[in-house]
Design a protein around this motif. Structure first.
Motif, mmCIF file in Angstrom:
data_model
loop_
_atom_site.group_PDB
_atom_site.id
_atom_site.type_symbol
_atom_site.label_atom_id
_atom_site.label_comp_id
_atom_site.label_asym_id
_atom_site.label_seq_id
_atom_site.Cartn_x
_atom_site.Cartn_y
_atom_site.Cartn_z
ATOM 1 N N THR A 71 7.234 65.509 32.114
ATOM 2 C CA THR A 71 8.270 64.861 32.912
ATOM 3 C C THR A 71 7.969 63.373 32.832
ATOM 4 N N THR A 92 11.753 66.519 39.741
ATOM 5 C CA THR A 92 13.086 66.471 39.144
ATOM 6 C C THR A 92 13.771 65.180 39.545
ATOM 7 N N ALA A 93 14.821 64.824 38.833
ATOM 8 C CA ALA A 93 15.570 63.604 39.160
ATOM 9 C C ALA A 93 16.152 63.696 40.568
ATOM 10 N N GLU A 94 16.664 64.868 40.937
ATOM 11 C CA GLU A 94 17.259 65.044 42.256
ATOM 12 C C GLU A 94 16.203 64.929 43.348
ATOM 13 N N GLY A 95 15.059 65.549 43.147
ATOM 14 C CA GLY A 95 13.982 65.493 44.128
ATOM 15 C C GLY A 95 13.427 64.091 44.288
ATOM 16 N N ALA A 97 15.052 61.282 43.648
ATOM 17 C CA ALA A 97 16.084 60.460 44.296
ATOM 18 C C ALA A 97 16.068 60.691 45.803
ATOM 19 N N GLY A 98 15.874 61.932 46.226
ATOM 20 C CA GLY A 98 15.807 62.239 47.658
ATOM 21 C C GLY A 98 14.623 61.570 48.324
ATOM 22 N N ARG A 99 13.470 61.569 47.645
ATOM 23 C CA ARG A 99 12.281 60.913 48.188
ATOM 24 C C ARG A 99 12.463 59.402 48.263
ATOM 25 N N SER A 101 15.344 57.757 48.564
ATOM 26 C CA SER A 101 16.291 57.401 49.626
ATOM 27 C C SER A 101 15.639 57.556 50.995
#
Length: 112
Positions: A71, A92-95, A97-99, A101
């Motif tokens: 990764t 992951t990209a989504e995970g 991004a959540g961290r 934000s």
């Protein structure tokens, strides 16, 4: 030059020992005979090229010669994790991004 952790050898090795082999986690069509030419062409030739977190297939060519996944952040070239074939990434990209934000929200709360 940087070092890459091989999840099979379980050690950091020089970058020159490894070779990238493309995008990871690409599923082969279940019934290639039933695919249209367009679907088969998409499978063979088209890959994601995101700006940010990306999962890649690499081989430890000079060491154990085993394939594994990395990764990597494509902007900074930072390797976030390495993991064996058959395993799923923990980043992951989504995970991520959540961290990010959530961290921004905490920083803004401190400023207020």
């Amino acid at each position: 030059m940087f070092q890459i952790y091989c999840p099979y050898c379980e050690e950091l090795r020089e970058e020159e020992e490894f070779h990238p082999k493309g995008e990871a986690h690409i599923a082969r069509p279940l019934d290639p005979e039933a695919c249209s030419d367009e679907e088969w062409g998409d499978y063979l030739f088209f890959r994601d090229n995101p700006r940010g977190v990306h999962h890649e297939l690499w081989v430890h060519a000079v060491g154990c010669r085993k394939f594994f996944n990395i990764t990597r952040h494509t902007v900074s070239y930072e390797i976030l994790e390495t993991y064996r074939m058959g395993e799923q990434p923990t980043i992951t990209a989504e995970g991520l991004a959540g961290r990010e934000s959530a961290a921004t929200a905490r920083q803004e709360g401190v400023k207020a």
